[in-house]
Design an enzyme around this catalytic site. Structure first.
Site, PDB file in Angstrom:
ATOM      1  N   LYS A  44       9.733  -3.811 -34.539  1.00 31.29           N
ATOM      2  CA  LYS A  44      10.287  -3.145 -35.715  1.00 31.29           C
ATOM      3  C   LYS A  44      11.801  -3.348 -35.730  1.00 31.29           C
ATOM      4  CE  LYS A  44       9.890   1.193 -38.257  1.00 31.29           C
ATOM      5  NZ  LYS A  44       9.383   2.588 -38.209  1.00 31.29           N
ATOM      6  N   ARG A  88       0.245   5.120 -28.881  1.00 31.04           N
ATOM      7  CA  ARG A  88       1.677   4.951 -28.600  1.00 31.04           C
ATOM      8  C   ARG A  88       2.324   6.316 -28.358  1.00 31.04           C
ATOM      9  NH1 ARG A  88       6.360   1.678 -29.641  1.00 31.04           N
ATOM     10  NH2 ARG A  88       7.942   2.721 -30.914  1.00 31.04           N
ATOM     11  N   TYR A 117       9.047  13.589 -28.766  1.00 26.18           N
ATOM     12  CA  TYR A 117       7.979  13.724 -27.772  1.00 26.18           C
ATOM     13  C   TYR A 117       8.211  14.876 -26.803  1.00 26.18           C
ATOM     14  CZ  TYR A 117       6.561   9.280 -29.680  1.00 26.18           C
ATOM     15  OH  TYR A 117       6.164   8.298 -30.559  1.00 26.18           O
ATOM     16  N   ARG A 162       3.164  -0.714 -31.005  1.00 20.67           N
ATOM     17  CA  ARG A 162       2.711  -0.475 -32.376  1.00 20.67           C
ATOM     18  C   ARG A 162       1.562  -1.435 -32.632  1.00 20.67           C
ATOM     19  NH1 ARG A 162       8.413  -0.872 -32.428  1.00 20.67           N
ATOM     20  NH2 ARG A 162       9.476   1.061 -33.061  1.00 20.67           N
ATOM     21  N   HIS A 170      -1.744   4.552 -33.828  1.00 20.73           N
ATOM     22  CA  HIS A 170      -0.418   4.992 -33.392  1.00 20.73           C
ATOM     23  C   HIS A 170      -0.496   6.155 -32.411  1.00 20.73           C
ATOM     24  CE1 HIS A 170       3.624   3.687 -34.258  1.00 20.73           C
ATOM     25  NE2 HIS A 170       4.063   4.925 -34.279  1.00 20.73           N
ATOM     26  N   HIS A 216      13.021   2.142 -29.617  1.00 20.39           N
ATOM     27  CA  HIS A 216      13.697   2.995 -30.597  1.00 20.39           C
ATOM     28  C   HIS A 216      15.198   2.707 -30.612  1.00 20.39           C
ATOM     29  CE1 HIS A 216      10.364   6.315 -30.448  1.00 20.39           C
ATOM     30  NE2 HIS A 216      10.073   5.326 -31.271  1.00 20.39           N
TER      31      HIS A 216
END
Length: 311
Positions: free
Chosen positions: A152, A261, A293, A127, A258, A284
């Protein structure tokens, strides 16, 4: 609100966003005393976002999370049931992905250090705030590993460093060394630190291992203390550089930081990497987030069913 968010080590962006939604609720209820607010006031406010403001489902969800936090942790009240609210329909989101050729074209139109930033965004699946927040101690060149601290959700993870970037990364490290020596000579007050780190280790802001890998060009003057501190490269500078590079490369896609990524994850999936591996590399919490994805690439499933013994 500020204290409750800082206690939980949430980011400045979360603080700004949550506070903004509380102000919007305050304006909607005509400056009503917060203690007098009820769930019905919030229901009415959230419904108005969908009906009158025509806001997206993601914005409504953010508003709901902010106000839920405000009620529970600031007002000390239970939120209660929130059924009956008119909600915007959640649209399926398929991220924009660049081809490898398009990524190379964008990088060709970027100058230093923005070209290296974008190569790390794509090469490591970072990120933007993770990339710009990298410090010298995040790089382990001996083992070819990059450690992302405080990603994150305040989760740490490691990703492999791209071998082709090692010469450029070492060049950048030398630039950081030279700037650090210059800053020490000018008796600067160090880089900005996190949490209570500086109180524990007073010398840490001036130690080389804690210097930003992508430092800002100029020192930041703090009027309250008279200190001169070094911050990292600002995200708006990177976004602006990317926009200009995309225009020059004549790529007809809506590209942001982004996007690189997204491209990282999609290209790994296209190369038949396991979805759980990609989930770990992206940081994640839920594999369902990573599953988005699967819609960005062509299906590569076998037409003929076979036994695993025959693979």
């Amino acid at each position: 609100m500020t204290n409750e968010i800082k206690i939980r080590h949430y980011s400045q962006k979360t603080l700004k966003s949550y506070t903004n939604w509380v102000y919007k609720l305050k304006s909607y209820t005509r400056l009503q005393d917060p203690q007098a607010l009820s769930t019905s006031d919030v229901k009415s406010f959230l419904t108005s976002l969908a009906v009158e403001k025509n806001m997206s489902a993601s914005s409504q969800n953010l508003a709901f999370n902010a106000l839920l936090f405000f009620f529970r942790h600031v007002l000390g009240q239970e939120f209660g049931p929130i059924d009956g609210v008119v909600r915007a329909k959640q649209k399926p989101y398929i991220p924009v992905v660049l081809t490898r050729e398009e990524i190379d074209k964008v990088i060709q139109h970027l100058t230093s250090p923005f070209d290296l930033v974008v190569q790390l965004l794509y090469g490591c699946g970072l990120r933007l705030f993770e990339c710009l927040g990298l410090r010298v101690n995040a790089f382990n060149f001996d083992f070819g590993v990059l450690t992302i601290h405080d990603g994150k959700g305040k989760k740490d993870r490691t990703v492999p460093l791209p071998h082709m970037l090692l010469p450029e990364l070492n060049k950048q490290l030398e630039k950081v060394k030279a700037l650090h020596a210059k800053d020490l000579e000018a008796r600067y007050d160090g880089v900005f630190m996190f949490d209570n780190m500086e109180n524990k280790y007073p010398n840490s802001p001036r130690e080389f291992v804690w210097q930003w890998f992508f430092p800002a060009t100029y020192l930041t003057h703090i009027p309250e203390t008279g200190q001169r501190r070094r911050y990292h490269l600002h995200e708006s500078q990177v976004q602006k550089a990317i926009r200009h590079a995309v225009q020059k490369a004549q790529i007809p896609k809506r590209v942001s930081s982004h996007t690189f990524r997204h491209s990282f994850a999609s290209h790994l999936l296209q190369a038949n990497y396991d979805i759980r591996t990609i989930q770990e590399l992206l940081g994640h919490s839920d594999v369902r987030t990573t599953m988005i994805y699967t819609h960005t690439i062509k299906s590569q499933t076998q037409k003929e069913a076979k036994s695993p013994l025959d693979f």
